[in-house]
Design a protein around this motif. Structure first.
Motif, mmCIF file in Angstrom:
data_model
loop_
_atom_site.group_PDB
_atom_site.id
_atom_site.type_symbol
_atom_site.label_atom_id
_atom_site.label_comp_id
_atom_site.label_asym_id
_atom_site.label_seq_id
_atom_site.Cartn_x
_atom_site.Cartn_y
_atom_site.Cartn_z
ATOM 1 N N ALA A 7 7.623 -22.898 21.926
ATOM 2 C CA ALA A 7 6.553 -22.764 22.483
ATOM 3 C C ALA A 7 5.325 -23.695 22.468
ATOM 4 C CB ALA A 7 5.888 -21.323 21.908
ATOM 5 N N VAL A 8 4.283 -23.483 23.194
ATOM 6 C CA VAL A 8 3.293 -24.604 23.276
ATOM 7 C C VAL A 8 1.768 -24.218 22.912
ATOM 8 C CG1 VAL A 8 4.666 -25.506 25.183
ATOM 9 C CG2 VAL A 8 2.639 -23.936 25.700
ATOM 10 N N LEU A 9 1.541 -23.143 22.431
ATOM 11 C CA LEU A 9 0.350 -22.845 21.902
ATOM 12 C C LEU A 9 0.222 -21.872 20.865
ATOM 13 C CD1 LEU A 9 -2.560 -23.390 22.922
ATOM 14 C CD2 LEU A 9 -2.587 -21.413 24.343
ATOM 15 N N LEU A 10 -0.480 -22.374 19.787
ATOM 16 C CA LEU A 10 -0.702 -21.586 18.514
ATOM 17 C C LEU A 10 -2.038 -21.075 18.365
ATOM 18 C CD1 LEU A 10 0.799 -20.785 16.045
ATOM 19 C CD2 LEU A 10 0.005 -22.749 14.968
ATOM 20 N N LEU A 11 -2.362 -19.670 18.526
ATOM 21 C CA LEU A 11 -3.527 -19.082 18.407
ATOM 22 C C LEU A 11 -4.233 -18.540 17.270
ATOM 23 C CD1 LEU A 11 -3.484 -17.660 22.238
ATOM 24 C CD2 LEU A 11 -4.410 -20.021 21.451
ATOM 25 N N THR A 12 -3.617 -17.328 16.915
ATOM 26 C CA THR A 12 -4.072 -16.654 15.499
ATOM 27 C C THR A 12 -3.075 -15.994 14.780
ATOM 28 O OG1 THR A 12 -4.244 -14.607 17.163
ATOM 29 C CG2 THR A 12 -6.338 -16.026 17.048
ATOM 30 N N ALA A 13 -3.405 -15.923 13.620
ATOM 31 C CA ALA A 13 -2.358 -15.118 12.574
ATOM 32 C C ALA A 13 -3.304 -13.804 12.268
ATOM 33 C CB ALA A 13 -2.085 -16.109 11.699
ATOM 34 N N THR A 14 -2.357 -12.707 12.203
ATOM 35 C CA THR A 14 -2.986 -11.522 11.360
ATOM 36 C C THR A 14 -1.859 -10.861 10.902
ATOM 37 O OG1 THR A 14 -2.550 -10.365 13.820
ATOM 38 C CG2 THR A 14 -4.528 -11.369 13.360
ATOM 39 N N PRO A 15 -2.209 -9.845 10.114
ATOM 40 C CA PRO A 15 -1.105 -8.974 9.484
ATOM 41 C C PRO A 15 -0.545 -8.142 10.459
ATOM 42 C CG PRO A 15 -3.120 -8.824 8.118
ATOM 43 C CD PRO A 15 -3.548 -9.788 9.317
ATOM 44 N N ALA A 16 0.967 -8.137 10.219
ATOM 45 C CA ALA A 16 1.645 -7.137 11.295
ATOM 46 C C ALA A 16 1.342 -5.711 11.170
ATOM 47 C CB ALA A 16 3.261 -7.468 11.119
ATOM 48 N N PRO A 17 1.289 -4.954 12.246
ATOM 49 C CA PRO A 17 1.208 -3.734 12.118
ATOM 50 C C PRO A 17 2.273 -2.966 11.248
ATOM 51 C CG PRO A 17 1.905 -4.210 14.408
ATOM 52 C CD PRO A 17 1.571 -5.560 13.570
ATOM 53 N N ALA A 18 1.993 -1.750 10.867
ATOM 54 C CA ALA A 18 2.981 -1.010 10.078
ATOM 55 C C ALA A 18 4.351 -0.624 10.891
ATOM 56 C CB ALA A 18 2.546 0.361 9.662
ATOM 57 N N PRO A 20 8.850 0.020 10.250
ATOM 58 C CA PRO A 20 10.097 0.556 9.172
ATOM 59 C C PRO A 20 10.242 -0.749 8.369
ATOM 60 C CG PRO A 20 10.322 1.559 11.589
ATOM 61 C CD PRO A 20 9.359 0.452 11.764
ATOM 62 N N ALA A 21 10.485 -0.911 7.108
ATOM 63 C CA ALA A 21 10.928 -1.852 6.284
ATOM 64 C C ALA A 21 12.450 -2.155 6.780
ATOM 65 C CB ALA A 21 10.674 -1.421 4.915
ATOM 66 N N LEU A 22 12.544 -3.586 6.604
ATOM 67 C CA LEU A 22 14.072 -4.069 6.843
ATOM 68 C C LEU A 22 15.097 -3.214 5.779
ATOM 69 C CD1 LEU A 22 13.468 -7.652 7.310
ATOM 70 C CD2 LEU A 22 13.602 -6.004 9.038
ATOM 71 N N PRO A 23 16.221 -2.992 6.450
ATOM 72 C CA PRO A 23 17.150 -2.187 5.559
ATOM 73 C C PRO A 23 17.891 -3.216 4.749
ATOM 74 C CG PRO A 23 18.094 -2.265 7.788
ATOM 75 C CD PRO A 23 16.338 -2.808 7.675
ATOM 76 N N LEU A 24 17.225 -3.877 3.916
ATOM 77 C CA LEU A 24 18.016 -4.857 3.347
ATOM 78 C C LEU A 24 17.644 -4.736 1.805
ATOM 79 C CD1 LEU A 24 17.238 -8.181 5.530
ATOM 80 C CD2 LEU A 24 19.280 -6.904 5.282
ATOM 81 N N GLY A 25 18.857 -4.788 0.971
ATOM 82 C CA GLY A 25 18.617 -4.603 -0.441
ATOM 83 C C GLY A 25 18.013 -3.551 -0.937
ATOM 84 N N ASP A 26 17.606 -3.447 -1.960
ATOM 85 C CA ASP A 26 16.896 -2.037 -2.819
ATOM 86 C C ASP A 26 15.625 -1.682 -1.885
ATOM 87 O OD1 ASP A 26 18.423 -2.526 -4.691
ATOM 88 O OD2 ASP A 26 17.270 -3.612 -6.223
ATOM 89 N N ALA A 27 15.627 -0.363 -1.692
ATOM 90 C CA ALA A 27 14.675 0.282 -0.974
ATOM 91 C C ALA A 27 13.087 -0.039 -1.544
ATOM 92 C CB ALA A 27 14.760 1.909 -1.041
ATOM 93 N N ALA A 28 12.967 -0.261 -2.632
ATOM 94 C CA ALA A 28 11.633 -0.658 -3.211
ATOM 95 C C ALA A 28 11.209 -2.117 -3.135
ATOM 96 C CB ALA A 28 11.505 -0.038 -4.661
ATOM 97 N N LEU A 29 11.869 -2.909 -2.421
ATOM 98 C CA LEU A 29 11.599 -4.369 -2.626
ATOM 99 C C LEU A 29 10.298 -4.407 -1.962
ATOM 100 C CD1 LEU A 29 14.796 -5.999 -1.765
ATOM 101 C CD2 LEU A 29 13.619 -6.068 -3.870
ATOM 102 N N PRO A 30 9.322 -5.463 -2.011
ATOM 103 C CA PRO A 30 8.247 -5.679 -1.483
ATOM 104 C C PRO A 30 8.654 -6.569 -0.346
ATOM 105 C CG PRO A 30 8.424 -7.148 -3.323
ATOM 106 C CD PRO A 30 9.356 -6.181 -3.466
ATOM 107 N N GLU A 31 7.887 -6.298 0.856
ATOM 108 C CA GLU A 31 8.055 -6.804 2.087
ATOM 109 C C GLU A 31 6.688 -7.042 2.842
ATOM 110 O OE1 GLU A 31 11.108 -5.312 4.772
ATOM 111 O OE2 GLU A 31 9.720 -5.212 6.436
ATOM 112 N N THR A 32 6.352 -8.254 3.292
ATOM 113 C CA THR A 32 5.385 -8.743 4.038
ATOM 114 C C THR A 32 5.496 -9.189 5.377
ATOM 115 O OG1 THR A 32 5.333 -10.998 2.976
ATOM 116 C CG2 THR A 32 4.098 -9.475 1.830
ATOM 117 N N ARG A 33 4.755 -8.947 6.409
ATOM 118 C CA ARG A 33 4.900 -9.458 7.550
ATOM 119 C C ARG A 33 3.623 -10.118 8.001
ATOM 120 N NH1 ARG A 33 8.965 -5.440 11.086
ATOM 121 N NH2 ARG A 33 10.164 -4.755 9.190
ATOM 122 N N THR A 34 3.657 -11.352 8.981
ATOM 123 C CA THR A 34 2.448 -11.843 9.440
ATOM 124 C C THR A 34 2.699 -12.165 10.908
ATOM 125 O OG1 THR A 34 1.670 -12.856 7.529
ATOM 126 C CG2 THR A 34 0.979 -13.643 9.281
#
Length: 259
Positions: A7-18, A20-34
């Protein structure tokens, strides 16, 4: 076969909205999205699930991850660019090479083969190569090939009409590997995603895990594209994931978003 998502244009970065967590590994694993706005109607979501590096001997079995995933979402109703599949084509032979990647001059095209097909290609790599093909949809009906119609192959389908349809299987292909996903949502967005793998910082996903990720990402229809060392995402010319080989691999095709 997604190898560069551009892509050609980078504008802003913000926390992702809530979501569902990814169904990978243990259910209690911390997960971050940006979420990063790349261009109008185009966003990139960076997902990190799990925090501690995996022991090298447990990459294929750990339930603690970590996983690193890049998701490019394109809303064609708002985005002004276009998604193109850049493919090697066929033409008259001017040279052959036994390794991946080559430099093409203006007007030149390339045709490549891997595995058992390498010997077949070398055997016919004289004069001009003529290839014919027939494109059919999932129902077996012929699809007209016309300007603006592009195709890229993958293996296997992950979701279809919102349901997980990946087939059962065993062996290295079905084990945890870097993965590349392409799909569409119910509301028409195009989603391209990479899952890093074979690393202590991101262990990769099995075929079943890949399908589960596609489902949670809201992909109504999705397919598993070329993965392994070819799984690469680049935004504005900057590598944003971690290829399993440590650097970008020369490849014969790419999906490119141009604005």
């Amino acid at each position: 076969m997604i190898d560069q998502l551009v892509a050609v244009l980078l504008l802003t970065a913000t926390p992702a909205p809530a979501t569902p967590a990814l169904p990978l590994g243990d259910a209690a694993l911390p997960e971050t999205r940006t979420v990063t706005t790349v261009a109008p109607g185009v966003t990139r979501t960076s997902i990190v699930r799990g925090t501690d590096p995996a022991p090298p001997g447990e990459i294929n079995t750990t339930t603690e991850g970590p996983w690193r995933i890049q998701v490019l979402t394109i809303d064609p109703r708002r985005a002004r660019g276009q998604l193109r599949v850049v493919l090697d084509r066929r033409g008259c032979v001017v040279r052959t090479a036994a390794v991946r990647g080559t430099v093409l001059t203006a007007g030149q095209l390339a045709l490549q083969a891997t595995g058992s097909q390498e010997a077949v290609l070398v055997g016919v790599a004289t004069g001009c190569v003529r290839i014919t093909s027939e494109l059919r949809d999932a129902d077996g009906d012929r699809v007209a090939v016309r300007p603006g119609v592009y195709a890229v192959n993958g293996r296997y389908r992950l979701t279809e009409n919102g349901a997980v349809v990946v087939p059962p299987g065993s062996g290295s292909f079905f084990d945890r590997n870097p993965r590349t996903i392409a799909g569409t949502t119910r509301t028409g967005e195009i989603v391209l995603a990479t899952i890093d793998g074979r690393r202590t910082t991101s262990v990769g996903t099995t075929m079943d895990e890949t399908a589960a990720v596609a489902h949670v990402l809201g992909l109504r229809d999705a397919i598993n594209l070329d993965g392994g060392g070819s799984t690469t995402m680049s935004v504005r010319g900057t590598l944003v994931n971690q290829p399993s080989g440590g650097s970008q691999r020369p490849v014969g095709d790419a999906l490119i978003w141009t604005n």
